[in-house]
Every structure is written in C-alpha cells, then in structure tokens.
Write a protein that holds these residues in place. Sequence first.
Motif, PDB file in Angstrom:
ATOM      1  N   VAL A  53      42.074  36.832  30.435  1.00 47.61           N
ATOM      2  CA  VAL A  53      41.458  36.663  32.049  1.00 47.61           C
ATOM      3  C   VAL A  53      39.994  34.995  31.179  1.00 47.61           C
ATOM      4  O   VAL A  53      39.444  35.058  30.215  1.00 47.61           O
ATOM      5  N   SER A  54      39.795  34.579  32.153  1.00 49.48           N
ATOM      6  CA  SER A  54      39.076  32.954  31.012  1.00 49.48           C
ATOM      7  C   SER A  54      37.490  33.028  32.218  1.00 49.48           C
ATOM      8  O   SER A  54      38.034  33.368  33.002  1.00 49.48           O
ATOM      9  N   THR A  55      36.891  32.891  32.180  1.00 53.20           N
ATOM     10  CA  THR A  55      35.698  32.247  32.608  1.00 53.20           C
ATOM     11  C   THR A  55      35.432  30.870  32.562  1.00 53.20           C
ATOM     12  O   THR A  55      36.577  30.494  31.906  1.00 53.20           O
ATOM     13  N   HIS A  56      34.698  30.002  33.064  1.00 49.10           N
ATOM     14  CA  HIS A  56      34.721  28.352  33.179  1.00 49.10           C
ATOM     15  C   HIS A  56      34.500  27.620  31.979  1.00 49.10           C
ATOM     16  O   HIS A  56      34.735  27.207  31.831  1.00 49.10           O
ATOM     17  N   ASP A  57      34.001  28.960  30.920  1.00 51.72           N
ATOM     18  CA  ASP A  57      33.241  28.024  29.842  1.00 51.72           C
ATOM     19  C   ASP A  57      34.463  28.418  29.047  1.00 51.72           C
ATOM     20  O   ASP A  57      34.192  28.926  27.415  1.00 51.72           O
ATOM     21  N   ASN A  58      35.543  29.421  29.076  1.00 49.07           N
ATOM     22  CA  ASN A  58      36.865  29.794  27.823  1.00 49.07           C
ATOM     23  C   ASN A  58      36.592  30.618  27.220  1.00 49.07           C
ATOM     24  O   ASN A  58      37.014  31.214  26.289  1.00 49.07           O
ATOM     25  N   ARG A  59      36.137  32.064  28.293  1.00 48.05           N
ATOM     26  CA  ARG A  59      35.334  33.308  27.569  1.00 48.05           C
ATOM     27  C   ARG A  59      36.888  33.777  27.822  1.00 48.05           C
ATOM     28  O   ARG A  59      36.824  34.220  28.750  1.00 48.05           O
ATOM     29  N   THR A  60      37.150  34.485  26.865  1.00 48.47           N
ATOM     30  CA  THR A  60      38.303  35.559  27.305  1.00 48.47           C
ATOM     31  C   THR A  60      39.024  36.529  26.489  1.00 48.47           C
ATOM     32  O   THR A  60      37.805  37.070  25.597  1.00 48.47           O
ATOM     33  N   ARG A  61      39.333  37.196  27.388  1.00 50.08           N
ATOM     34  CA  ARG A  61      39.960  38.164  26.901  1.00 50.08           C
ATOM     35  C   ARG A  61      41.441  39.143  27.377  1.00 50.08           C
ATOM     36  O   ARG A  61      41.906  38.182  28.495  1.00 50.08           O
ATOM     37  N   LYS A  62      42.481  39.377  26.759  1.00 47.77           N
ATOM     38  CA  LYS A  62      43.466  40.078  26.839  1.00 47.77           C
ATOM     39  C   LYS A  62      43.832  39.927  27.802  1.00 47.77           C
ATOM     40  O   LYS A  62      43.574  41.203  28.396  1.00 47.77           O
ATOM     41  N   SER A  63      44.885  39.984  29.216  1.00 45.19           N
ATOM     42  CA  SER A  63      44.732  40.097  30.719  1.00 45.19           C
ATOM     43  C   SER A  63      46.561  40.823  30.975  1.00 45.19           C
ATOM     44  O   SER A  63      47.532  40.112  29.816  1.00 45.19           O
ATOM     45  N   TYR A  64      46.997  42.534  31.743  1.00 46.20           N
ATOM     46  CA  TYR A  64      48.185  42.170  32.530  1.00 46.20           C
ATOM     47  C   TYR A  64      48.309  40.556  33.674  1.00 46.20           C
ATOM     48  O   TYR A  64      47.165  41.041  34.243  1.00 46.20           O
ATOM     49  N   VAL A  65      49.284  39.932  33.234  1.00 50.60           N
ATOM     50  CA  VAL A  65      49.300  38.959  34.632  1.00 50.60           C
ATOM     51  C   VAL A  65      50.579  38.977  35.489  1.00 50.60           C
ATOM     52  O   VAL A  65      51.450  39.771  34.552  1.00 50.60           O
ATOM     53  N   LEU A  66      49.984  39.814  36.974  1.00 48.14           N
ATOM     54  CA  LEU A  66      50.656  40.723  37.289  1.00 48.14           C
ATOM     55  C   LEU A  66      51.012  39.874  38.424  1.00 48.14           C
ATOM     56  O   LEU A  66      50.468  38.751  39.614  1.00 48.14           O
ATOM     57  N   LEU A  67      52.435  39.152  39.119  1.00 47.71           N
ATOM     58  CA  LEU A  67      53.120  39.374  40.518  1.00 47.71           C
ATOM     59  C   LEU A  67      52.257  39.475  41.571  1.00 47.71           C
ATOM     60  O   LEU A  67      52.030  39.099  42.732  1.00 47.71           O
ATOM     61  N   ASN A  68      52.544  41.280  41.480  1.00 41.70           N
ATOM     62  CA  ASN A  68      52.142  41.600  42.673  1.00 41.70           C
ATOM     63  C   ASN A  68      51.653  43.038  42.110  1.00 41.70           C
ATOM     64  O   ASN A  68      51.657  43.680  41.092  1.00 41.70           O
TER      65      ASN A  68
END
Length: 190
Positions: A53-68
């Motif tokens: 997941v990322s904010t507009h200023d590229n602060r990120t945290r690991k995430s699961y990316v789900l299709l559904n």
Amino acid sequence: MHYSKGLLWVISGPMFAGKTSELIRLYDRTTYANQKSIIVKPMLDNRYSNTDVSTHDNRTRKSYVLLNIEELNEVVGLEKPDNVFIDEAQFFNSKVLNVIDDLRKESINVYVSVLNQTSEGHPFPFMDKKADVGTLLAKADYINTFTAICPICGKFATKTFKIEATGHEVDVGGSNKYEPRCFEHWEPKK
Ligand code: TMP
Ligand code: MG
C-alpha cells in the motif's frame, strides 16, 4: 475511545486527503501493541506499487494484493490476524461487505480506507455495481472523514475533480488525473 472486538472503522474522503496515511498510522499503532495485523489492497490499484500500500508521497507498508475480495478468507486463515486493514475498498466487488461482516463475527477488527465519491459526485459503486460505498459507511462503528485542500481557494476540499473528463468512472491515477476541490470549485465534468 474503546471498542469491543470486531469493530468496523472506516476512513473516508476525497483523494489527497491522507486516507492511506491514516490507514498506515492505525496499522502501525496495532503492531506497536503486538497485535497481528495484515493489510490488503485490490490488484486494480497498481498506481505506485504492485505489492505495497502506498500514499501519494510513497510511504509504504507490505500488503497482500488481492484479485478478488474472497481471497481474503484464505489469507486470514493462514495469518490469523487480530486486525485486517483494507485499502481502496471501492475497487472490490460488493461482496466485500459480506466478507467484512464475517471477519467481524470472528472478532477481527476491520479498518477500511475508501474513496467515498466518484469525480461525478456519486457514492462510489463497488465494481459489480450491486451496492455502493454508502452501505459500507452505514455499517461502520466509526467513520473518519478526511478533507484535502482546494488548490483554487485554500478551503477544505471534500470533492475530487477530474482534470480531463474520460467518461470512465473507474480510472486509476493520481495528481496526473485528479485534483481535490471544495464544493464551490468542484464540477462533475470540465
Ligand atoms: P486515493 O483515494 O487513494 O487517492 O485513490 C483513489 C483511486 O480511485 C485513484 O486510483 C483514482 C481512482 N478514481 C477513480 O477511479 N474514479 C474516480 O471518480 C475518482 C475520483 C478516483
Ligand atoms: Mg489512498
């Protein structure tokens, strides 16, 4: 403020208001308390990253990316989290509403960040168009509505303006396509 387990906390507002930043803040807060938390996001939102997941200023945290959104059940079975954080909920099917209810019944807290309106000013419909995010907001125990700042007048922006009208309700992008606007300076189409 104290909530029992199984709470639904919704972060709502226009683009550029800090919704994902708030989601990350709430996520970090739980991890400092040694709670197990996971973040998920829809695959459709590939703006800044395919994994985080990322904010507009590229602060990120690991995430699961789900299709559904149904894939979340599998992830929850593996991870057994205390808290589930969902970013960009408007980009899932309306089944997300049932999945959230089921998590809550298992005493899992659910935190959701959602874009409340389309650039046309409608409640954002889920991808299958069977419900819109208004239902999610109605079900919430707690709602944080964030505002951005209107670049025209400096007042609070509750709307998102599309710089070039494309006719597509779903159009992934950032400041290349959208601007926050106050109600006065917002218009659904240019
Ligand atoms: P954000 O709220 O995290 O900034 O992300 C909102 C996403 O939604 C972004 O990819 C742009 C997209 N979007 C649409 O698809 N349609 C719209 O009408 C608006 C306002 C945004
Ligand atoms: Mg965001």
